[in-house]
Structure formats: structure tokens, C-alpha cells
Design an enzyme around this catalytic site. Structure first.
Site, PDB file in Angstrom:
ATOM      1  N   CYS A  78       0.839  -1.198   0.000  1.00  0.00           N
ATOM      2  CA  CYS A  78       0.000   0.000   0.000  1.00  0.00           C
ATOM      3  C   CYS A  78       0.880   1.256   0.000  1.00  0.00           C
ATOM      4  CB  CYS A  78      -0.995  -0.027   1.163  1.00  0.00           C
ATOM      5  SG  CYS A  78      -2.352   1.170   0.969  1.00  0.00           S
ATOM      6  N   HIS A 179      -3.848  -4.862  -0.429  1.00  0.00           N
ATOM      7  CA  HIS A 179      -3.471  -5.447   0.860  1.00  0.00           C
ATOM      8  C   HIS A 179      -3.563  -6.966   0.775  1.00  0.00           C
ATOM      9  CE1 HIS A 179      -3.191  -1.865   3.463  1.00  0.00           C
ATOM     10  NE2 HIS A 179      -4.074  -1.353   2.623  1.00  0.00           N
ATOM     11  N   GLU A 181      -2.678  -9.078   2.932  1.00  0.00           N
ATOM     12  CA  GLU A 181      -3.064  -9.615   4.245  1.00  0.00           C
ATOM     13  C   GLU A 181      -4.568  -9.533   4.480  1.00  0.00           C
ATOM     14  OE1 GLU A 181      -2.464  -5.223   5.079  1.00  0.00           O
ATOM     15  OE2 GLU A 181      -1.706  -6.724   3.686  1.00  0.00           O
TER      16      GLU A 181
END
Length: 200
Positions: A78, A179, A181
Site C-alpha cells: 500500500c 493489501h 493480508e
């Protein structure tokens, strides 16, 4: 050895830490630049404004540059991708400048920020995107996007009113605008690919 997650006071640290733990990457939060040496790979997260991230990250610049020069695989996520560039329209602070190009605001013709799931257009085969297809969705949250001068580093783009750089790859430097994750199993796959690269 383990994977370092740079803790410079900005970033979604625990989500990325937990995701790396889930894939048994043995993550370690690193709060001091002198402790960054000796890791198999380095993750640079980032959330919030470009300027705030750079002000906090600046003390790590020398240690990060040394790790990159030594060939340590590095992954920006990001705003952690955006700070690799020279500058951003968002803030007056200079970026790390490892990648020539600017970070500019998304156009007014689209809803800003881009917040939600989107697919990728794969531009070149790179190990970090192994097992990823153009039908797979990833989670984006950003108001600015990276425009590299050298388009050969683009590994993937996404469509959001215009072509947006979604992933870049150059030597041992990797970065994604989305992202991983927060992107389910396919996001974990990208992290697994990075860890595998780091341990080669």
C-alpha cells in the site's frame, strides 16, 4: 532467520504480522534500524498519508537501502509501495526514490478512495504472482496511485477508471498497492511466494 516487518509507527502491522504467522513465515516486528540486518526478507507496510509515512520511515532509510543492496528481498504494501517512488502529490516530503516516477491522485471521475475488491491484469510473469490469475480479487484502499517511468517494472495493473499500478517487481524489490493480508487465500498466496523467494 525470519521475515522482518518494519515497525515505524505507521501501518497495519498486526494484520500483516498475523498473515505471515499464518503461513509460518516467523515474522518479527523491527522497531530500530540497527536491528534490520540479517533477515531473510523485509516487509514495509504503510497506511495513511505519504508524508507521515516518510517522516516516520526516514530513520530506517539507510538500513533499508543496505538490505536492498545486499540482495535481501523486500516487499512494500500500500503506502509502503508508494514511498518507494520519488514523490507524491499528497505531501511535500520526498520518497525513497528507489523507483523513478510519481504518486498521483486518482482522478475525480472515480470514487476516491478506491475501497474494495478488484481483479488484476497480469503484465509479466514474476515469482511473487505465481498461482495468481486475472479472475482473482484483491482488496484495495487508496486515494493515490503510482506511475513508474519505467513500465517494464509493472507486474500487474488494475482497472479503476484508468490503469492503476497494482504490483511491481524489479530484482529483489517487490511491491503491491493492494493489501494481501486482507485478500483471503490469494493474498496469502502472494505472501507465501514472497517468503519462498526470501528463503531461496
Amino acid at each position: 532467520m525470519t521475515i522482518a516487518v518494519v515497525d515505524y509507527g505507521v501501518g497495519n502491522l498486526f494484520s500483516i504480522y498475523n498473515a505471515l504467522e499464518r503461513i509460518e513465515a516467523q515474522p518479527e516486528l523491527v522497531t530500530e534500524p540497527e536491528d534490520l540486518a540479517g533477515f531473510e526478507g523485509v516487509v514495509v507496510p504503510g497506511v495513511g498519508s505519504f508524508g507521515r509515512c516518510m517522516r516516520r520511515l526516514s530513520r530506517f532509510e539507510g538500513a533499508l537501502s543496505a538490505a536492498l543492496d545486499e540482495g535481501t528481498p523486500m516487499l512494500g504494501i500500500c503506502v509502503g509501495m508508494q514511498v518507494l517512488f520519488e514523490r507524491s502529490e499528497e505531501s511535500p516530503e520526498e520518497g525513497l526514490g528507489w523507483i523513478s516516477g510519481d504518486v498521483i491522485r486518482l482522478p475525480n471521475s472515480v470514487l476516491v478512495p478506491q475501497m474494495g475488491w478488484n481483479t488484476l491484469s497480469i503484465k509479466k510473469e514474476v515469482e511473487i504472482l505465481e498461482g495468481i490469475g486475472e479472475e482473482d480479487f484483491f482488496y484495495f484502499v487508496h486515494s493515490y496511485h503510482c506511475v513508474p517511468k519505467d513500465r517494464s517494472i509493472l507486474a500487474a495493473t488494475t482497472e479503476y477508471g484508468l490503469e492503476v499500478a497494482a504490483a511491481i517487481s524489479r530484482d529483489n524489490l517487490f511491491a503491491v498497492q493492494f493489501h494481501p493480508e486482507k485478500s483471503g487465500q490469494k493474498g496469502l498466496k502472494i505472501l507465501e511466494n514472497f517468503v519462498r523467494l526470501a528463503r531461496c
